[in-house]
Design a protein around this motif. Structure first.
Motif, mmCIF file in Angstrom:
data_model
loop_
_atom_site.group_PDB
_atom_site.id
_atom_site.type_symbol
_atom_site.label_atom_id
_atom_site.label_comp_id
_atom_site.label_asym_id
_atom_site.label_seq_id
_atom_site.Cartn_x
_atom_site.Cartn_y
_atom_site.Cartn_z
ATOM 1 N N ASP A 184 0.828 -1.209 0.000
ATOM 2 C CA ASP A 184 0.000 0.000 0.000
ATOM 3 C C ASP A 184 0.861 1.257 0.000
ATOM 4 O O ASP A 184 0.513 2.261 -0.637
ATOM 5 C CB ASP A 184 -0.929 0.020 1.212
ATOM 6 C CG ASP A 184 -2.047 -1.009 1.116
ATOM 7 O OD1 ASP A 184 -2.328 -1.491 0.001
ATOM 8 O OD2 ASP A 184 -2.639 -1.335 2.164
ATOM 9 N N ALA A 185 1.978 1.204 0.707
ATOM 10 C CA ALA A 185 2.867 2.369 0.761
ATOM 11 C C ALA A 185 3.454 2.680 -0.621
ATOM 12 O O ALA A 185 3.548 3.853 -1.005
ATOM 13 C CB ALA A 185 3.997 2.124 1.761
ATOM 14 N N THR A 239 0.710 4.237 -2.762
ATOM 15 C CA THR A 239 0.522 5.635 -2.378
ATOM 16 C C THR A 239 1.639 6.514 -2.938
ATOM 17 O O THR A 239 1.387 7.589 -3.468
ATOM 18 C CB THR A 239 0.476 5.768 -0.839
ATOM 19 O OG1 THR A 239 -0.628 4.994 -0.355
ATOM 20 C CG2 THR A 239 0.330 7.208 -0.417
ATOM 21 N N GLN A 240 2.878 6.037 -2.840
ATOM 22 C CA GLN A 240 4.026 6.839 -3.260
ATOM 23 C C GLN A 240 4.190 6.897 -4.775
ATOM 24 O O GLN A 240 4.521 7.952 -5.322
ATOM 25 C CB GLN A 240 5.308 6.287 -2.635
ATOM 26 C CG GLN A 240 6.527 7.137 -2.911
ATOM 27 C CD GLN A 240 7.741 6.681 -2.126
ATOM 28 O OE1 GLN A 240 7.669 5.744 -1.338
ATOM 29 N NE2 GLN A 240 8.841 7.344 -2.330
ATOM 30 N N GLY A 289 1.910 5.348 -7.279
ATOM 31 C CA GLY A 289 0.744 4.982 -8.072
ATOM 32 C C GLY A 289 0.484 5.866 -9.277
ATOM 33 O O GLY A 289 -0.020 5.398 -10.298
#
Length: 78
Positions: free
Chosen positions: A41-42, A45-46, A48
């Motif tokens: 997920d990180a 987020t960074q 995408g």
């Protein structure tokens, strides 16, 4: 030198970047590791909205758009 190619499955631009790196990596003595951002997920987020991204061991990044010449210049600065 180790380089990560950050991307994800089904990304046409990531396929183009992988092809560029496949052509350049032997001549530049680069070991390219594909990293699917969907695994974290990180990372989604960074990165995408900016994949594909090349990232060196030292953390230097080259974000899309790039071509073979830009990768060559970038890799020489590492």
């Amino acid at each position: 030198m180790n380089i990560q190619l950050l991307g994800t499955t089904g990304c046409h631009l990531c396929d183009v970047a992988e092809k560029i790196m496949g052509q350049l990596s032997p001549a530049l003595a680069l070991k390219v590791e594909k990293l699917d951002i969907a695994s974290s997920d990180a990372l989604v987020t960074q990165y995408g909205m900016s994949i594909p991204v090349l990232r060196s061991d030292s953390g230097q990044e080259l974000c899309w758009p790039f071509d073979a010449e830009q990768v060559l210049v970038w890799s020489q600065s590492l």
